[in-house]
Scaffold this active site. Structure first.
Site, mmCIF file in Angstrom:
data_model
loop_
_atom_site.group_PDB
_atom_site.id
_atom_site.type_symbol
_atom_site.label_atom_id
_atom_site.label_comp_id
_atom_site.label_asym_id
_atom_site.label_seq_id
_atom_site.Cartn_x
_atom_site.Cartn_y
_atom_site.Cartn_z
ATOM 1 C CG ASP A 173 -1.928 1.125 1.230
ATOM 2 O OD1 ASP A 173 -2.024 1.843 0.214
ATOM 3 O OD2 ASP A 173 -2.625 1.295 2.242
ATOM 4 C CG ASP A 371 -3.700 4.843 -3.356
ATOM 5 O OD1 ASP A 371 -2.777 4.547 -2.570
ATOM 6 O OD2 ASP A 371 -4.881 4.493 -3.176
#
Length: 491
Positions: A173, A371
């Site tokens: 992440d 992201d």
């Protein structure tokens, strides 16, 4: 500099598209139209529901072909959720809708986290009665999505925790800094593929006191009565983790890194089902990349519906053919990686969007981040409307159909094996252009032939380049030179 031109494109299976607009210099212009392989995409929607990880090891010992193709000595294999957990969905549309729910929660999380940082708002303190009581996760306030399945579209790597190393899957992440793993004793833990990590079995496990710099770096640090540091992280999808903040040995392949600050989660809840924790690759001081003191890292995300393997690499230089853009930072929140985007083109035409639409202002609002955890790219309403209208103009020959969830531009391609669609490209300073493959923005939402334009509008000030648009492209973060590089077909 762009110039005005008129184009006429005609193919035997399309309606001629005629338009006059501000275009690109011919030398740097990607082909205005590109082919979408409808049949291949639909085949994947069926295969993903049939794939059973139990019948095929998701991670073998380090893949030799991957090892030979990387210039980094420190790397991990990376792949998508279907490779470690069989889908619980009976059809592809329900799988897609569950991913959309998770994605909406993810966007709320990122924007809320940024808003709290800009406004200096602290989260409600967790209450702790003594060393042994259960942590009160219910006191942590965050948006919650109910009725969610475990299909989130995340990407995973296999990481060794402790000494000797216990292997666990971890979510990769870039939107988080704190790395953590589920630990015993477990007051409340979700299901994971591997055994839960036992600190007592590791000789390198060590508590961090509240006086350490690592504890002070936490956004919401807490202290036990004995002076040891407690971390808590709450995610926008209702997931959360609370536990001891410690140092441990992390093993990547055959390489071990000592004294890495991670969370040892004793009270964990939410949608990480399958993974044993999370590997934070954000830009803050507690992220794994920062603790490695890595000068760069890169990843290539395989298709959401694929069981293929790629790599997450550290300290590997951007290749000479990388399409580069500025890597920008927000001084209010150092976690996110902002992208120096200057424009978007559709079908060879630069859209009439001011560069300010992609820029962050002095207050920390605006801008666009890249992201790994968000699936669908979010653009400000006006920007999205301009892109959508241009795309619809170039697809008049395709039969439209009803919208699906967050997608308002969808087509019935059930009778087609392939179609031509306008090329969508991202533009960066110095005339650099990243043309996207059609499969990265025209995606199936069911197995019957419904395809949608995979961009969505947002009323938030923060725009996001999601992982659907990144699939099949090696994305490199040159932290030393503040550059983001893109290399298509380099997985």
């Amino acid at each position: 500099m762009g110039f005005l031109f008129c184009i006429l494109v005609g193919f035997f299976f399309t309606v001629p598209f005629v338009g006059c607009s501000r275009g690109l210099p011919q030398s740097s212009q990607p082909a205005p139209m590109t082919v979408l392989d409808v049949a291949e995409a639909l085949e994947k929607t069926k295969n993903v529901l049939l794939f059973d990880p139990a019948k095929k090891p998701a991670f073998s010992p380090v893949n030799q072909s991957l090892s030979a193709s990387t210039s980094s000595s420190l790397f991990l294999q990376i792949q998508s959720r279907p490779s470690i957990r069989k889908s619980s969905h009976l059809d592809y549309k329900s799988l897609t809708l569950s991913r959309f729910e998770y994605d909406l929660a993810r966007v709320r999380l990122l924007t809320t986290r940024l808003g709290m940082a800009i406004n200096g708002i602290s989260r409600l303190d967790i209450k702790q009665l003594d060393n042994r009581v259960k942590f009160r996760v219910e006191d942590i306030k965050s948006p919650v999505v109910s009725g969610m399945s475990e299909e989130s579209g995340e990407y995973f790597s296999r990481v060794g925790i402790g000494k000797p190393p216990s292997q666990v899957y971890m979510v990769v992440d870039t939107g988080s800094d704190v790395s953590w793993v589920q630990c015993t004793p477990c007051f409340d833990c979700y299901r994971q593929v591997d055994p839960i990590f036992e600190p007592a079995s590791s000789s390198s496990y060590s508590h961090l006191s509240c006086e350490t710099q690592q504890c002070r770096y936490l956004r919401y640090p807490h202290c036990r009565i004995d002076g040891n540091c407690v971390y808590e992280v709450s995610y926008g999808d209702g997931s959360s983790t609370v536990g001891d903040f410690v140092t441990e040995t992390i093993t990547l392949g055959s390489d071990s890194i000592d004294n890495v600050a991670i969370g040892c989660g004793h009270d964990n809840d939410g949608l990480f089902i399958g993974a044993g924790g999370l590997l934070g690759l954000g830009g803050g001081p507690l992220s794994f990349t920062s603790q490695l003191n890595a000068s760069s890292f890169s990843y290539c995300l395989v298709d959401h519906d694929s069981d293929s393997v790629s790599t997450l690499e550290f300290d590997s230089a951007l290749p000479s053919n990388a399409i580069t853009a500025p890597l920008l930072r927000n001084h209010y929140l150092d976690t996110f990686y902002y992208l120096g985007l200057t424009g978007i083109s559709v079908g060879g035409e630069i859209l009439p969007i001011p560069e300010s639409a992609f820029q962050m202002d002095e207050s920390g609002l605006g801008g666009i981040i890249i992201d790994s955890g968000t699936a669908v790219t979010r653009l400000p309403n006006n920007t999205y409307n301009t892109l959508r209208d241009a795309f619809v103009k170039g697809t008049k020959n395709l039969p439209p159909t009803d919208s699906v969830a967050l997608f308002d531009t969808c087509y019935d391609l059930s009778t087609r094996s392939s179609v031509l669609v306008p090329r969508v490209s991202f533009h960066f300073p110095d005339g650099k252009v990243l043309p996207l493959p059609a499969k990265n923005y025209m995606i199936p939402v069911d197995s019957a032939g419904t395809f949608c334009l995979a961009f969505a509008p947002t009323s938030y000030s923060l725009a996001i380049i999601g992982n659907t648009q990144q699939q099949g492209i090696r994305v490199g973060f040159d932290l030393r030179n503040s550059l983001i590089g893109f290399v298509p077909n380099q997985c």
